[in-house]
Write an enzyme that holds these catalytic residues in place. Structure first.
Site, PDB file in Angstrom:
ATOM      1  N   LYS A 158       0.883  -1.173   0.000  1.00 35.44           N
ATOM      2  CA  LYS A 158       0.000   0.000   0.000  1.00 35.44           C
ATOM      3  C   LYS A 158       0.919   1.220   0.000  1.00 35.44           C
ATOM      4  O   LYS A 158       1.093   1.914   1.011  1.00 35.44           O
ATOM      5  CB  LYS A 158      -0.942  -0.041   1.212  1.00 35.44           C
ATOM      6  CG  LYS A 158      -2.121   0.904   1.070  1.00 35.44           C
ATOM      7  CD  LYS A 158      -3.172   0.591   2.121  1.00 35.44           C
ATOM      8  CE  LYS A 158      -4.131   1.760   2.321  1.00 35.44           C
ATOM      9  NZ  LYS A 158      -4.958   2.086   1.168  1.00 35.44           N
ATOM     10  N   ALA A 159       1.564   1.388  -1.137  1.00 34.26           N
ATOM     11  CA  ALA A 159       2.607   2.402  -1.302  1.00 34.26           C
ATOM     12  C   ALA A 159       1.985   3.688  -1.824  1.00 34.26           C
ATOM     13  O   ALA A 159       1.167   3.664  -2.752  1.00 34.26           O
ATOM     14  CB  ALA A 159       3.651   1.897  -2.291  1.00 34.26           C
TER      15      ALA A 159
END
Ligand code: PMP
Length: 300
Positions: A158-159
């Site tokens: 979840k960049a």
């Protein structure tokens, strides 16, 4: 409704081990995370004082950082405690919780080996991503931006950087009068909305894309477990866009979106029906259970 900027609010934010006044949580402009998107985050929801699936979110946060090549300098226990403490310090029992880890200021180049890793947790009231009228169904535009190949981007993380695709797709959709965008992946298969996974009801079964180049959402997994409990068949498979016309119901699932019925995707129309209503109700009941009851319910 006038928006109150996030830096013009009161409360407390947890930053690298302690709670500080919200207005003091200022970051230097020469932070690596800002320039190179070396940041990962979580989106969590608290209901009746409990953060739903907190440990799963914390583990995903830690893993997101590892995928980007850094280790968050706090244990899962410490991160859980920080989230709970932040919620309490802001006097919230229901709301959205946002932990974020990022690379600091020691180096400002593509190489970031010397940067320190920071962690903050903030929270605020956020009733639902799509607002109160979501139950009649949201309208999705087909995005022109695509979800990238997993060898092109860290798609399991979840960049922060991956959200530039979502923001561009969502802005295009909003400009055309829609609430959100449905993105295809690099192969042309249906993938997800900009902040939630998607489900289709086809011939009474639940169909959802295999999350091999986008997040396998915690809500997605929860909905699958709830559907199985109801003896609804769940089929995870590649779904091509031309198959969507055969769906009787469509809904989104995500922490911020919760379970949200979809009434249109481009030219296609759907009517929220029994399966969507059942799973929406089951999800709303589950999130308000005590954590040990949640586990018991899903393992049953
Ligand atoms: N896809 C994207 C792009 C998201 O931002 C989210 C929200 N985190 C999801 C899917 C759903 O994930 P979750 O159910 O874990 O919130």
């Amino acid at each position: 409704m006038a928006l109150i900027p996030f830096d013009d609010r009161d409360g407390e934010i947890w930053w690298d081990g302690k709670l500080i006044p919200w207005r003091d949580a200022q970051l230097h402009v020469l932070s690596h995370g800002l320039h190179y998107a070396s940041a990962v985050f979580e989106g969590e929801r608290a209901y009746d004082g409990h953060i739903f699936k907190l440990r799963e979110h914390t583990e995903r946060l830690i893993e997101s950082g590892r995928i980007l090549g850094f280790e968050i300098p706090f244990s899962a226990e410490q991160i859980d405690t920080a989230c709970v403490a932040t919620l309490a310090a802001n006097g919230l029992t229901d709301g959205y919780v946002r932990p974020l880890a990022w690379r600091g200021t020691e180096q400002l180049s593509v190489s970031a080996q010397q940067t320190s890793i920071h962690l903050m947790v903030a929270c605020w009231p956020w009733p639902n991503l799509f607002g109160a009228d979501r139950l009649s169904g949201v309208r999705l535009a087909m995005a022109t931006w695509k979800r990238p190949h997993p060898e092109t981007a860290p798609t399991r993380s979840k960049a922060a950087g991956l959200y530039m695709i979502g923001t561009m797709a969502k802005h295009d959709a909003e400009a055309a009068g829609y609430s959100d965008a449905l993105m295809l992946d690099w192969r042309g298969q249906v993938s997800e909305a900009t902040g939630a996974n998607i489900f289709f009801v086809i011939d009474g079964a639940l169909h959802t894309p295999i999350p091999d180049c986008f997040l396998d959402g915690i809500t997605r997994r929860t909905v699958i477990a709830l559907a199985k409990r109801r003896q609804i068949d769940v089929i995870e498979r590649a779904i091509m866009p031309d198959e969507m016309a055969g769906a009787s119901e469509v809904f989104l699932a995500g922490t911020a979106a919760e379970v949200t019925p979809v009434r249109e995707i481009g030219d296609l129309s759907f009517t929220p029906g029994r399966i969507t209503e059942t799973l929406l109700g089951d999800y709303e009941a589950l999130v308000r259970m005590a954590p040990d009851q949640v586990a018991a319910r899903l393992n049953a």
